[in-house]
Design an enzyme around this catalytic site. Structure first.
Site, PDB file in Angstrom:
ATOM      1  N   ARG A  88      88.147   6.763  73.595  1.00 47.78           N
ATOM      2  CA  ARG A  88      88.638   6.146  72.358  1.00 47.78           C
ATOM      3  C   ARG A  88      89.982   6.705  71.939  1.00 47.78           C
ATOM      4  O   ARG A  88      90.527   6.258  70.921  1.00 47.78           O
ATOM      5  CB  ARG A  88      87.655   6.459  71.237  1.00 47.78           C
ATOM      6  CG  ARG A  88      86.669   5.373  70.930  1.00 47.78           C
ATOM      7  CD  ARG A  88      85.657   5.986  69.985  1.00 47.78           C
ATOM      8  NE  ARG A  88      85.199   5.076  69.002  1.00 47.78           N
ATOM      9  CZ  ARG A  88      84.038   4.419  69.095  1.00 47.78           C
ATOM     10  NH1 ARG A  88      83.282   4.540  70.141  1.00 47.78           N
ATOM     11  NH2 ARG A  88      83.661   3.648  68.111  1.00 47.78           N
ATOM     12  N   ARG A 127      74.165  -6.426  61.157  1.00 44.84           N
ATOM     13  CA  ARG A 127      73.464  -5.770  62.270  1.00 44.84           C
ATOM     14  C   ARG A 127      72.347  -4.854  61.782  1.00 44.84           C
ATOM     15  O   ARG A 127      72.546  -4.028  60.892  1.00 44.84           O
ATOM     16  CB  ARG A 127      74.440  -4.948  63.110  1.00 44.84           C
ATOM     17  CG  ARG A 127      73.694  -4.154  64.207  1.00 44.84           C
ATOM     18  CD  ARG A 127      74.602  -3.464  65.165  1.00 44.84           C
ATOM     19  NE  ARG A 127      75.507  -2.546  64.490  1.00 44.84           N
ATOM     20  CZ  ARG A 127      76.514  -1.944  65.085  1.00 44.84           C
ATOM     21  NH1 ARG A 127      76.759  -2.185  66.365  1.00 44.84           N
ATOM     22  NH2 ARG A 127      77.288  -1.137  64.402  1.00 44.84           N
ATOM     23  N   ARG A 160      72.265   0.879  60.484  1.00 41.52           N
ATOM     24  CA  ARG A 160      73.044   2.089  60.773  1.00 41.52           C
ATOM     25  C   ARG A 160      73.767   2.540  59.519  1.00 41.52           C
ATOM     26  O   ARG A 160      74.326   1.718  58.797  1.00 41.52           O
ATOM     27  CB  ARG A 160      74.069   1.769  61.877  1.00 41.52           C
ATOM     28  CG  ARG A 160      73.672   2.320  63.225  1.00 41.52           C
ATOM     29  CD  ARG A 160      74.506   1.766  64.351  1.00 41.52           C
ATOM     30  NE  ARG A 160      75.926   2.093  64.277  1.00 41.52           N
ATOM     31  CZ  ARG A 160      76.785   1.852  65.256  1.00 41.52           C
ATOM     32  NH1 ARG A 160      76.374   1.273  66.384  1.00 41.52           N
ATOM     33  NH2 ARG A 160      78.055   2.153  65.130  1.00 41.52           N
ATOM     34  N   ARG A 171      86.277   2.361  59.885  1.00 39.56           N
ATOM     35  CA  ARG A 171      86.116   2.350  61.353  1.00 39.56           C
ATOM     36  C   ARG A 171      87.109   1.384  61.994  1.00 39.56           C
ATOM     37  O   ARG A 171      87.660   1.669  63.058  1.00 39.56           O
ATOM     38  CB  ARG A 171      84.685   1.953  61.727  1.00 39.56           C
ATOM     39  CG  ARG A 171      83.691   3.079  61.534  1.00 39.56           C
ATOM     40  CD  ARG A 171      82.257   2.568  61.457  1.00 39.56           C
ATOM     41  NE  ARG A 171      81.813   1.894  62.646  1.00 39.56           N
ATOM     42  CZ  ARG A 171      80.841   0.984  62.680  1.00 39.56           C
ATOM     43  NH1 ARG A 171      80.206   0.665  61.565  1.00 39.56           N
ATOM     44  NH2 ARG A 171      80.491   0.422  63.810  1.00 39.56           N
TER      45      ARG A 171
HETATM   46  P1  AP5 Z   1      77.218  -4.711  69.072  1.00 37.91           P
HETATM   47  O1  AP5 Z   1      77.013  -5.180  70.490  1.00 37.91           O
HETATM   48  O2  AP5 Z   1      76.260  -3.745  68.518  1.00 37.91           O
HETATM   49  O3  AP5 Z   1      78.728  -4.211  68.900  1.00 37.91           O
HETATM   50  P2  AP5 Z   1      79.454  -2.885  69.383  1.00 37.91           P
HETATM   51  O4  AP5 Z   1      80.782  -3.286  69.947  1.00 37.91           O
HETATM   52  O5  AP5 Z   1      78.556  -2.085  70.270  1.00 37.91           O
HETATM   53  O6  AP5 Z   1      79.710  -2.219  67.982  1.00 37.91           O
HETATM   54  P3  AP5 Z   1      79.478  -0.719  67.473  1.00 37.91           P
HETATM   55  O7  AP5 Z   1      79.397  -0.776  65.990  1.00 37.91           O
HETATM   56  O8  AP5 Z   1      78.376  -0.071  68.221  1.00 37.91           O
HETATM   57  O9  AP5 Z   1      80.832  -0.094  67.876  1.00 37.91           O
HETATM   58  P4  AP5 Z   1      81.437   1.238  67.390  1.00 37.91           P
HETATM   59  O10 AP5 Z   1      82.485   1.439  68.396  1.00 37.91           O
HETATM   60  O11 AP5 Z   1      81.869   1.242  65.987  1.00 37.91           O
HETATM   61  O12 AP5 Z   1      80.186   2.236  67.398  1.00 37.91           O
HETATM   62  P5  AP5 Z   1      79.802   3.452  68.324  1.00 37.91           P
HETATM   63  O13 AP5 Z   1      78.332   3.565  68.305  1.00 37.91           O
HETATM   64  O14 AP5 Z   1      80.490   3.400  69.618  1.00 37.91           O
HETATM   65  O15 AP5 Z   1      77.267  -6.028  68.162  1.00 37.91           O
HETATM   66  C1  AP5 Z   1      77.431  -5.927  66.750  1.00 37.91           C
HETATM   67  C2  AP5 Z   1      76.608  -7.021  66.067  1.00 37.91           C
HETATM   68  O16 AP5 Z   1      77.135  -8.295  66.439  1.00 37.91           O
HETATM   69  C3  AP5 Z   1      75.125  -7.065  66.482  1.00 37.91           C
HETATM   70  O17 AP5 Z   1      74.343  -7.442  65.387  1.00 37.91           O
HETATM   71  C4  AP5 Z   1      75.069  -8.124  67.586  1.00 37.91           C
HETATM   72  O18 AP5 Z   1      73.805  -8.749  67.656  1.00 37.91           O
HETATM   73  C5  AP5 Z   1      76.170  -9.089  67.136  1.00 37.91           C
HETATM   74  N1  AP5 Z   1      76.879  -9.707  68.249  1.00 37.91           N
HETATM   75  C6  AP5 Z   1      77.350  -9.092  69.380  1.00 37.91           C
HETATM   76  N2  AP5 Z   1      77.967  -9.976  70.185  1.00 37.91           N
HETATM   77  C7  AP5 Z   1      77.926 -11.186  69.521  1.00 37.91           C
HETATM   78  C8  AP5 Z   1      78.407 -12.489  69.823  1.00 37.91           C
HETATM   79  N3  AP5 Z   1      79.106 -12.748  70.947  1.00 37.91           N
HETATM   80  N4  AP5 Z   1      78.203 -13.478  68.914  1.00 37.91           N
HETATM   81  C9  AP5 Z   1      77.512 -13.230  67.745  1.00 37.91           C
HETATM   82  N5  AP5 Z   1      77.011 -12.012  67.432  1.00 37.91           N
HETATM   83  C10 AP5 Z   1      77.231 -11.008  68.297  1.00 37.91           C
HETATM   84  O19 AP5 Z   1      80.438   4.680  67.501  1.00 37.91           O
HETATM   85  C11 AP5 Z   1      79.940   5.064  66.248  1.00 37.91           C
HETATM   86  C12 AP5 Z   1      80.633   6.333  65.776  1.00 37.91           C
HETATM   87  O20 AP5 Z   1      80.367   7.411  66.690  1.00 37.91           O
HETATM   88  C13 AP5 Z   1      82.167   6.274  65.697  1.00 37.91           C
HETATM   89  O21 AP5 Z   1      82.605   5.738  64.466  1.00 37.91           O
HETATM   90  C14 AP5 Z   1      82.525   7.769  65.852  1.00 37.91           C
HETATM   91  O22 AP5 Z   1      82.323   8.468  64.658  1.00 37.91           O
HETATM   92  C15 AP5 Z   1      81.506   8.240  66.869  1.00 37.91           C
HETATM   93  N6  AP5 Z   1      81.999   8.101  68.244  1.00 37.91           N
HETATM   94  C16 AP5 Z   1      81.470   7.299  69.215  1.00 37.91           C
HETATM   95  N7  AP5 Z   1      82.175   7.398  70.363  1.00 37.91           N
HETATM   96  C17 AP5 Z   1      83.187   8.277  70.106  1.00 37.91           C
HETATM   97  C18 AP5 Z   1      84.272   8.770  70.880  1.00 37.91           C
HETATM   98  N8  AP5 Z   1      84.472   8.378  72.157  1.00 37.91           N
HETATM   99  N9  AP5 Z   1      85.112   9.662  70.294  1.00 37.91           N
HETATM  100  C19 AP5 Z   1      84.913  10.075  69.036  1.00 37.91           C
HETATM  101  N10 AP5 Z   1      83.932   9.624  68.234  1.00 37.91           N
HETATM  102  C20 AP5 Z   1      83.064   8.734  68.767  1.00 37.91           C
HETATM  103 MG    MG Z   2      77.678  -0.161  70.123  1.00 40.81          MG
END
Ligand code: AP5
Ligand code: MG
Ligand code: ZN
Length: 215
Positions: A88, A127, A160, A171
């Protein structure tokens, strides 16, 4: 196949990762899932990560890089892996390449899924997921058959913490500032495939498959 799945919060990384996992026998490594599990288990890592996650900030690079590089040394990653939500930052991407190079590996494909901010905000606010089996639902587009109860395992449906209130907007800002610039890193290496995520998830999946078939 060594894959990186990128995109802003709510773009559908986790949704597509589930489909990839069902078709290709490679581990799905989501740093967000790793941190949420640590939070749920009340570990030191979880306590540290929670303050960043709840405010929509990135967990510090030192912490995140160590976890991923350790995970990638394990046996199940030697034939391929799918990274979701990592790297990221450019520092994370460089550290990833160095870690892989040490064992003669490299990233082969980076897929970025994008969607307009209004769509992302609407998806994230709807979600919810199962507390037990983690299946993801959406109250607007894909609700569980019985409110509050998982279709698959009967578990409790939860939201969440970082999908509430101002955290979503923060975010999205953090993504624009710190992660979007990273697309150039993979573009310059000729590894980047960009997909429009504001379509049915089945249509997005058809394109993901077309990309992965080449490898
Ligand atoms: P979903 O598939 O869940 O989307 P996503 O892209 O996985 O979204 P996230 O919220 O998980 O991404 P994020 O990057 O913020 O979170 P992460 O856990 O990585 O889909 C979302 C919704 O839309 C669902 O309800 C789904 O059903 C719907 N949907 C999906 N596709 C669709 C479509 N085509 N049409 C209609 N509906 C659809 O990170 C969380 C936190 O962790 C970060 O903020 C940070 O604090 C930390 N973190 C994680 N990774 C790192 C890193 N590498 N470095 C530092 N901090 C990190
Ligand atoms: Mg995700
Ligand atoms: Zn469940």
């Amino acid at each position: 196949m060594n894959i990186v799945l990128m995109g802003p919060p709510g773009a559908g990384k986790g949704t597509q990762a589930e489909k990839i996992k069902a078709s290709y026998p490679i581990p799905h490594i989501s740093t967000g899932d790793i941190f949420r599990e640590a939070v749920a288990n009340g570990t030191e890592l979880g306590k540290q990560a929670k303050t960043y996650m709840d405010s929509g900030q990135l967990v510090p690079d030192e912490v995140t890089i160590g976890i991923v590089n350790e995970r990638l040394t394990r046996e199940d990653c030697q034939q391929g892996f799918l990274l979701d939500g990592f790297p990221r930052t450019t520092i994370q991407a460089e550290a990833l390449d160095q870690g892989l190079a040490a064992s003669g590996r490299k990233i082969e494909v980076a897929i970025n899924i994008s969607a307009p901010n209004e769509v992302l905000i609407e998806r994230l606010s709807g979600r919810v997921s199962c507390k037990d089996c983690k299946k993801v639902y959406n109250l607007q587009y894909k609700p569980p058959a019985q409110a509050g109860i998982c279709d698959v395992c009967g578990g409790q449906i939860i939201q969440r913490d970082d999908d509430r209130g101002d955290t979503v907007a923060r975010r999205l800002e953090v993504y624009l500032e710190q992660t979007q610039p990273l697309l150039d890193y993979y573009r310059q290496k000729g590894l980047l495939y960009e997909l429009e995520g504001n379509r049915d998830s089945i249509a997005v999946w058809a394109d993901v498959q077309k990309i992965l078939e080449k490898f």
